[in-house]
Scaffold this active site. Structure first.
Site, short mmCIF file in Angstrom:
data_model
loop_
_atom_site.label_atom_id
_atom_site.label_comp_id
_atom_site.label_asym_id
_atom_site.label_seq_id
_atom_site.Cartn_x
_atom_site.Cartn_y
_atom_site.Cartn_z
CG ASP A 25 -1.72 -1.26 1.37
OD1 ASP A 25 -1.17 -2.36 1.17
OD2 ASP A 25 -2.91 -1.16 1.71
CG ASP A 54 -5.68 1.40 0.33
OD1 ASP A 54 -6.70 1.55 -0.38
OD2 ASP A 54 -5.72 1.05 1.52
CG ASN A 80 -9.83 0.48 1.93
OD1 ASN A 80 -8.71 0.04 1.64
ND2 ASN A 80 -10.06 1.15 3.05
CG HIS A 81 -7.71 4.67 1.34
ND1 HIS A 81 -7.81 5.78 2.14
CD2 HIS A 81 -7.55 3.62 2.18
CE1 HIS A 81 -7.70 5.43 3.41
NE2 HIS A 81 -7.53 4.12 3.46
MN LIG Z 1 -6.80 -0.51 2.49
#
Ligand SMILES: [Mn+2]
Length: 285
Positions: A25, A54, A80-81
């Site tokens: 990430d 991410d 998810n970001h």
């Molecule tokens: Mn994440």
């Protein structure tokens, strides 16, 4: 642009001309990746870099990390970001304006490290910058899973986990290569699995234990991120590369991890040190 029509799971052949790497990430830590790519003498003409997603938020340089998406050698999945960013800008992407900027400071995206987007806002036009627009569209095209190569060389890249919805009842805790092949061929992915691919922490938090095997028969090595630990951990063929790049701004022990597929070794860069260090060889299982 119709984002929904793009496939969530996409396949690429093995790299026959150069090397493949996977990075954990990024969260805006552009400088750390720059140092790692220098250390391995990354060759953009033939090498490829996969990202577990991410790219943005929390660290110092989100927009520059997003700009990797324009490089032909860079292959990311949606984290998810990225999902939060797309969700927030959904109506903007389809042509809407941004008149109510004040609302952004109350959004999930903002509260999860997204303040940097203020620097891309052009208040006089109530729009984001052209560069941001361009890169946001790129984010909209990212898959949830990359399937790379075949047979012994095969590996996957995704943000969180391939945990199966029936993991409590069934002996099979995770999806297998055969299931993923079905997705590549256009098979539907159930909603809970889709959520887990991007947000899940079942494997790295709930199930994680020294008793859990590093490899799952039938599932090729699957590089993921999303759950920070100081060390790269491997459970049920998932190899979690999120070693807290942005946390190394303030704490020791964390950093950005770059995994070399061909050499099965890992290098780490952190803000606390000018040196790039080899972490340890892994995947002995
Ligand atoms: Mn994440």
């Amino acid at each position: 642009m119709n984002i929904e029509s793009l496939p969530h799971v996409r396949a690429l052949p093995s790299n026959s001309n150069g090397r493949d790497f996977v990075v954990g990430d990024l969260h805006g830590c552009f400088d750390l990746l720059d140092r790692l790519l220098d250390a391995v003498r990354f060759d953009p003409a033939c090498d490829r870099l996969f990202s577990v997603g991410d790219l943005v938020d929390r660290g110092p340089d989100s927009l520059r990390c997003m700009s990797f998406l324009e490089a032909p050698w860079f292959h990311a999945v949606k984290g998810n970001h990225e999902s939060m960013l797309l969700e927030y800008f959904e109506s903007y992407l389809s042509g809407g304006g941004l008149d109510d900027w004040a609302q952004v400071t109350r959004s999930d995206m903002w509260l999860n490290g997204g303040e940097w987007i203020a620097s891309c806002y052009q208040a006089n036009e109530a729009r984001m910058s052209p560069m941001f627009d361009r890169l946001l569209e790129k984010i909209g095209t990212l898959p949830l899973v990359w399937v790379v190569g075949e047979g012994q060389d095969r590996f996957h890249v995704l943000h969180a986990e391939l945990v199966h919805p029936d993991y409590r009842k069934s002996r099979q805790k995770v999806w297998l290569d055969a299931d993923i092949d079905g997705w590549v061929a256009g098979g539907k992915i159930d909603a809970l699995t889709q959520e887990r691919l991007v947000w899940g922490r079942t494997l790295m938090m709930m199930l994680a234990s020294p008793a859990l095997p590093a490899m799952q028969p039938g599932l090729s090595t699957t590089y993921c991120g999303h759950t920070i630990d100081m060390w790269v951990r491997s459970y049920l063929s998932h190899v979690c590369l999120d070693t807290g790049a942005y946390r190394s701004l303030e704490e020791g022990g964390f950093g950005l991890t770059l995994h070399s597929i061909h050499q099965q070794r890992q290098l780490r860069a952190s803000y606390g040190s000018v040196n790039v260090v080899e972490v340890r060889s892994l995947l002995s299982a």
